[in-house]
Design a protein around this motif. Sequence first.
Motif, PDB file in Angstrom:
ATOM      1  N   LEU A  74       0.832  -1.207   0.000  1.00 53.78           N
ATOM      2  CA  LEU A  74       0.000   0.000   0.000  1.00 53.78           C
ATOM      3  C   LEU A  74       0.865   1.254   0.000  1.00 53.78           C
ATOM      4  O   LEU A  74       0.610   2.211  -0.755  1.00 53.78           O
ATOM      5  CB  LEU A  74      -0.912  -0.028   1.229  1.00 53.78           C
ATOM      6  N   LEU A  75       1.928   1.261   0.813  1.00 55.26           N
ATOM      7  CA  LEU A  75       2.848   2.404   0.829  1.00 55.26           C
ATOM      8  C   LEU A  75       3.491   2.607  -0.538  1.00 55.26           C
ATOM      9  O   LEU A  75       3.644   3.744  -1.010  1.00 55.26           O
ATOM     10  CB  LEU A  75       3.928   2.195   1.896  1.00 55.26           C
ATOM     11  N   ALA A 228      12.144  -1.587  -4.942  1.00 53.91           N
ATOM     12  CA  ALA A 228      11.664  -1.486  -3.562  1.00 53.91           C
ATOM     13  C   ALA A 228      10.689  -2.608  -3.244  1.00 53.91           C
ATOM     14  O   ALA A 228      10.711  -3.170  -2.139  1.00 53.91           O
ATOM     15  CB  ALA A 228      10.993  -0.124  -3.349  1.00 53.91           C
ATOM     16  N   PHE A 229       9.841  -2.963  -4.198  1.00 59.92           N
ATOM     17  CA  PHE A 229       8.895  -4.074  -4.019  1.00 59.92           C
ATOM     18  C   PHE A 229       9.646  -5.394  -3.843  1.00 59.92           C
ATOM     19  O   PHE A 229       9.317  -6.198  -2.975  1.00 59.92           O
ATOM     20  CB  PHE A 229       7.955  -4.141  -5.221  1.00 59.92           C
ATOM     21  N   THR A 323      13.141   0.181   3.944  1.00 63.66           N
ATOM     22  CA  THR A 323      13.394   0.057   2.502  1.00 63.66           C
ATOM     23  C   THR A 323      12.541   1.048   1.717  1.00 63.66           C
ATOM     24  O   THR A 323      13.033   1.745   0.822  1.00 63.66           O
ATOM     25  CB  THR A 323      13.092  -1.378   2.032  1.00 63.66           C
ATOM     26  N   VAL A 324      11.261   1.130   2.054  1.00 65.36           N
ATOM     27  CA  VAL A 324      10.374   2.085   1.382  1.00 65.36           C
ATOM     28  C   VAL A 324      10.852   3.513   1.652  1.00 65.36           C
ATOM     29  O   VAL A 324      10.861   4.361   0.746  1.00 65.36           O
ATOM     30  CB  VAL A 324       8.917   1.907   1.850  1.00 65.36           C
ATOM     31  N   PHE A 327      13.984   4.199  -0.515  1.00 69.83           N
ATOM     32  CA  PHE A 327      13.693   4.198  -1.953  1.00 69.83           C
ATOM     33  C   PHE A 327      12.803   5.352  -2.376  1.00 69.83           C
ATOM     34  O   PHE A 327      12.886   5.801  -3.526  1.00 69.83           O
ATOM     35  CB  PHE A 327      13.088   2.858  -2.372  1.00 69.83           C
ATOM     36  N   MET A 328      11.949   5.867  -1.493  1.00 67.24           N
ATOM     37  CA  MET A 328      11.155   7.019  -1.900  1.00 67.24           C
ATOM     38  C   MET A 328      12.055   8.227  -2.118  1.00 67.24           C
ATOM     39  O   MET A 328      11.807   9.050  -3.016  1.00 67.24           O
ATOM     40  CB  MET A 328      10.062   7.315  -0.863  1.00 67.24           C
ATOM     41  N   CYS A 329      13.125   8.304  -1.348  1.00 63.10           N
ATOM     42  CA  CYS A 329      14.119   9.362  -1.536  1.00 63.10           C
ATOM     43  C   CYS A 329      14.891   9.122  -2.834  1.00 63.10           C
ATOM     44  O   CYS A 329      15.089  10.032  -3.647  1.00 63.10           O
ATOM     45  CB  CYS A 329      15.060   9.395  -0.341  1.00 63.10           C
ATOM     46  N   LEU A 330      15.315   7.887  -3.052  1.00 65.21           N
ATOM     47  CA  LEU A 330      16.088   7.551  -4.245  1.00 65.21           C
ATOM     48  C   LEU A 330      15.272   7.784  -5.513  1.00 65.21           C
ATOM     49  O   LEU A 330      15.797   8.266  -6.529  1.00 65.21           O
ATOM     50  CB  LEU A 330      16.542   6.096  -4.156  1.00 65.21           C
TER      51      LEU A 330
END
Length: 461
Positions: A74-75, A228-229, A323-324, A327-330
């Motif tokens: 969901l995130l 990320a998944f 991890t999320v 990766f949201m930053c990346l």
Amino acid sequence: MSVLIIVFLTAVAALFSGVFEQGKFARYIGIFGLIIALYVSFLPEASFFEQYRHMYDYSANTALFTKISIVTTLLLFFLGGFAFSNHRSHQSELYALMLFALCGGIILFGFQNLVTLFLGVEILSIPLYVMAGANKTDLRSNEASIKYFLMGAFATGFLLFGIAFIYGSTGTFDLYKIQEFTITNPKNIMLILGVILMLCAMSFKVALAPFHMWSPDVYAGSPSLITAFMASVVKISGFFALFRLMTIGFSGVTAEWINILGVFLIITLLLANAMGLAQTNAKRMLAYSSVSHAGYIGLVFFGMNTLSTYTLAFYLFAYSLATVGVFMCLIWVEKIKRETSFGAFKGLAKTEPLLAVVATISLLSMAGIPLTAGFMGKFSLFAQALTKDDNTFLVIVAVLGSAISIAYYLRLIIAMFFFKETTFKTSEKVTVTYNIVAVVIIASLVILGVFPDLFAKQFGL
């Protein structure tokens, strides 16, 4: 099984939404379906599905891991609007494939039968082969897809060969009947060969060395949201499937496989962290970080007790949140800079401080720094393993690997915070959705690090 059906129907709806407006509604359909699935996961299983319990059992543990995988997915869906903006022509396919892969993961959480295990592994893996090559014009993405497919097919051969040996020696695919056979016939050579082959195949799925060779190239070449998944939801699914297989089905021959697994963990912890130090690209560094975390998670098999399943769930949830967060930053940096080297992150804290903070908290959690959820997860795993003196050397290696990892995590933190000038010459700002997800991840990692018991209450334990 109700949750599985809801996720599957959501995937089908997301896929066919591509007929309208190039699939821009697929993400909303996915989010809506996942919220319904999360709600249903807290309810008792419908009595209608009792007839299928010999193949799939929605137990309390199955429900727990289903919940954390749905939350993580969901995130990622909330981040998809920005992350998949370059894939407007086939967004619906990507969201649908993520949901189909999640269906495979949910099957792995409750398999009762080696046939169900095989189906779960393949339903999880096949969409990933396609998603890894989603950047059709990028040679690295094409390489990631074909490499993942070829190596995955090779591992599937090991898995099927192992299942054939197990069936040949026990005469059954049922997990609990296999357990009974292993207890009464622990020295059966065909059985032991089957166990080792299946251990190797599942080690590939969770990227344990020396079966990790595919992961750096696949992680680096795949679209970042897909990476990320893979590093979160796929890791959750693969590890619980491995845990369930080895501790239930093969519990009678633990002495035959536990030392082999210990060697895999030592190689993983030393090699992955050493290679992580050598990286100059943040995405490849995170790939080796993911491999090293497979080594830490593997400690759950040593010194097992009644809390081992809960410890595994807590660690996987903490790691997935982190991890999320990274990766949201990346993803944002990659979209602005079109690269993911450490240098691309220089001065990020001056331009987008919240993104830099969520990445920093996530990296500190991965490193196991106190007052983060990652610290409590590592502490629990290390403490469990130390209940037996035989595991002391393994824990020392894990602590050493964790100490080494701090060095390459700090390189990214230093790049974001300790440069006077920002290198981000853009007027584009992070969306409100991104900021909300960032706050949720920061709060979750810190609160679970200070009050870890909230994890049990939150997920209805």
